[in-house]
Design a protein around this motif. Structure first.
Motif, PDB file in Angstrom:
ATOM      1  N   ARG A 232      -0.350   2.728 -10.855  1.00  0.00           N
ATOM      2  CA  ARG A 232       0.143   2.755  -9.489  1.00  0.00           C
ATOM      3  C   ARG A 232      -0.703   1.796  -8.661  1.00  0.00           C
ATOM      4  O   ARG A 232      -1.914   1.696  -8.839  1.00  0.00           O
ATOM      5  CB  ARG A 232       0.037   4.165  -8.902  1.00  0.00           C
ATOM      6  N   CYS A 233      -0.065   1.049  -7.749  1.00  0.00           N
ATOM      7  CA  CYS A 233      -0.800   0.073  -6.948  1.00  0.00           C
ATOM      8  C   CYS A 233      -0.129  -0.124  -5.596  1.00  0.00           C
ATOM      9  O   CYS A 233       0.938   0.425  -5.331  1.00  0.00           O
ATOM     10  CB  CYS A 233      -0.884  -1.267  -7.684  1.00  0.00           C
ATOM     11  N   GLN A 234      -0.791  -0.902  -4.749  1.00  0.00           N
ATOM     12  CA  GLN A 234      -0.255  -1.329  -3.472  1.00  0.00           C
ATOM     13  C   GLN A 234       0.033  -2.825  -3.563  1.00  0.00           C
ATOM     14  O   GLN A 234      -0.767  -3.588  -4.108  1.00  0.00           O
ATOM     15  CB  GLN A 234      -1.253  -1.049  -2.343  1.00  0.00           C
ATOM     16  N   SER A 243       1.736  -3.137   3.144  1.00  0.00           N
ATOM     17  CA  SER A 243       1.679  -2.924   1.701  1.00  0.00           C
ATOM     18  C   SER A 243       2.718  -1.895   1.288  1.00  0.00           C
ATOM     19  O   SER A 243       3.035  -0.973   2.052  1.00  0.00           O
ATOM     20  CB  SER A 243       0.279  -2.455   1.286  1.00  0.00           C
ATOM     21  N   TYR A 244       3.251  -2.056   0.074  1.00  0.00           N
ATOM     22  CA  TYR A 244       4.241  -1.136  -0.475  1.00  0.00           C
ATOM     23  C   TYR A 244       3.666  -0.467  -1.719  1.00  0.00           C
ATOM     24  O   TYR A 244       2.967  -1.112  -2.515  1.00  0.00           O
ATOM     25  CB  TYR A 244       5.523  -1.883  -0.860  1.00  0.00           C
ATOM     26  N   SER A 245       3.984   0.802  -1.890  1.00  0.00           N
ATOM     27  CA  SER A 245       3.595   1.507  -3.112  1.00  0.00           C
ATOM     28  C   SER A 245       4.467   1.017  -4.258  1.00  0.00           C
ATOM     29  O   SER A 245       5.682   0.846  -4.098  1.00  0.00           O
ATOM     30  CB  SER A 245       3.760   3.018  -2.933  1.00  0.00           C
ATOM     31  N   THR A 247       4.771   0.459  -8.924  1.00  0.00           N
ATOM     32  CA  THR A 247       4.336   0.770 -10.283  1.00  0.00           C
ATOM     33  C   THR A 247       4.402  -0.502 -11.110  1.00  0.00           C
ATOM     34  O   THR A 247       5.377  -1.254 -11.041  1.00  0.00           O
ATOM     35  CB  THR A 247       5.246   1.834 -10.920  1.00  0.00           C
ATOM     36  N   SER A 279      -3.907   1.875  -5.688  1.00  0.00           N
ATOM     37  CA  SER A 279      -3.628   2.922  -4.709  1.00  0.00           C
ATOM     38  C   SER A 279      -4.802   3.883  -4.679  1.00  0.00           C
ATOM     39  O   SER A 279      -5.609   3.957  -5.616  1.00  0.00           O
ATOM     40  CB  SER A 279      -2.351   3.674  -5.087  1.00  0.00           C
TER      41      SER A 279
END
Length: 341
Positions: A232-234, A243-245, A247, A279
């Motif tokens: 999981r990342c930004q 920023s968007y969440s 995968t 994240s």
């Protein structure tokens, strides 16, 4: 002294302000010099040879002069004089009063470890006019920029004008702006160069840009972790700062772009590592040893910084953390494009 990427203390800022106020009272202006071990030789090269790029030649001449006049300077050097001369040849070796006495030019000494050039204010104002004429010819005759766009940047100098942009915020990264400009959309550094009332410190601007790029590269290497499919990342899609969440769905070899799926937008993107950051939940999982990534080898010390390596069979690439706040702010604003003069 810290580079432009670092934050100055209030004491250092106060010292610079006091020095600038004093110099102004006697008709002089301080010009910032790159803050590295060669600042003294850069300043001398500019004043004597009219080019900071010749600072290595000035350093070599200084070493030669000290060697030929050993009897006059050896008493002021701690330790072995030959070893001192050998160290002095290193471009990053800091210097002091012995070298100043050997060079004898007009300089400004700040915060115990840095030298800037000093010029009469009248000289700086004349240089600003010459710089403006040069850039006008370049952007009018060579780059064919509209005259209306150039005239907006030009006005008659006033006595109350700040003579140099050393006191202004740094220009945005030229990697984000088109050096030639489109219509009235000229980069800030070009607008400053076209202004006959303001001298743009080109050498310091170039050094600041290269310093920022080096800091980003160092930060990337120091990340020392790896992204894997499922992390999981930004993700930042543009320079708006949002920023968007997401995968991670695919990773590329040699730290190339990775494919991420952004749930909010319902689509996949290929984004460079610079646009990604872990994240908070992923950081927490990694910290507790429950993340998807494999733990470091037992032989590696916990605090060691790993170097970027080629991806293995698992298809891993070096992890890129989010940039420090100041670096991120520097990269906002301006259109994308090529380098700017």
């Amino acid at each position: 002294m810290e580079g432009s990427g670092g934050l100055q203390s209030s004491e250092e800022k106060g010292a610079e302000k006091c020095m600038d106020d004093y110099l102004k009272s006697i008709g002089l202006q301080r010009k910032k010099i790159a803050k590295d071990g060669s600042c003294l030789f850069r300043a001398v090269a500019e004043q004597v040879l009219h080019s900071q790029s010749l600072h290595t030649k000035v350093r070599a001449k200084c070493v030669e002069f000290l060697k030929h006049n050993r009897e006059s300077y050896e008493a002021f050097v701690e330790g072995n004089f030959e070893e001192y001369l050998c160290k002095l040849q290193d471009p990053q070796h800091w210097v002091g009063e012995v070298e100043i006495n050997a060079l004898a030019v007009q300089l400004c000494f700040l915060n115990g470890n840095h030298y800037d050039s000093v010029y009469p204010i009248s000289h700086v104002r004349s240089a600003a006019i010459c710089q403006s004429i040069l850039y006008e010819l370049l952007y009018d005759r060579v780059f064919k920029v509209e005259r209306s766009a150039l005239s907006v940047c030009q006005r008659v100098p006033r006595s109350s004008d700040v003579p140099t942009d050393d006191t202004l915020p740094p220009c945005a990264s030229s990697d984000e702006s088109d050096g030639r400009g489109r219509g009235r959309h000229l980069p800030e550094r070009v607008k400053r160069s076209l202004n006959p009332a303001l001298y743009r410190n080109v050498e310091y601007d170039v050094w600041t840009k290269s310093k920022r790029a080096q800091q980003k590269m160092d930060f990337c290497i120091a990340a020392g972790m790896q992204y894997t499919v499922g992390d999981r990342c930004q993700v930042r899609l543009d320079n708006s700062g949002r920023s968007y969440s997401a995968t991670i769905k695919e990773v590329s070899p040699s730290n190339g772009p990775v494919m991420v799926y952004i749930e909010e937008l319902g689509r996949k993107w290929h984004k460079p590592l610079l646009s990604l950051s872990l994240s908070l939940s992923e950081w927490d999982e990694r910290g507790r040893g429950r993340g998807r990534g494999k733990p470091p080898p037992a032989s590696a010390p916990p605090s060691s910084v790993s170097q970027a390596t080629a991806p293995g069979s698992a298809g891993r690439v070096q992890k890129q953390h989010s940039w420090p706040q100041q670096a991120a702010a520097d990269e906002q604003g301006g259109a994308r494009g090529s380098r700017c003069l």
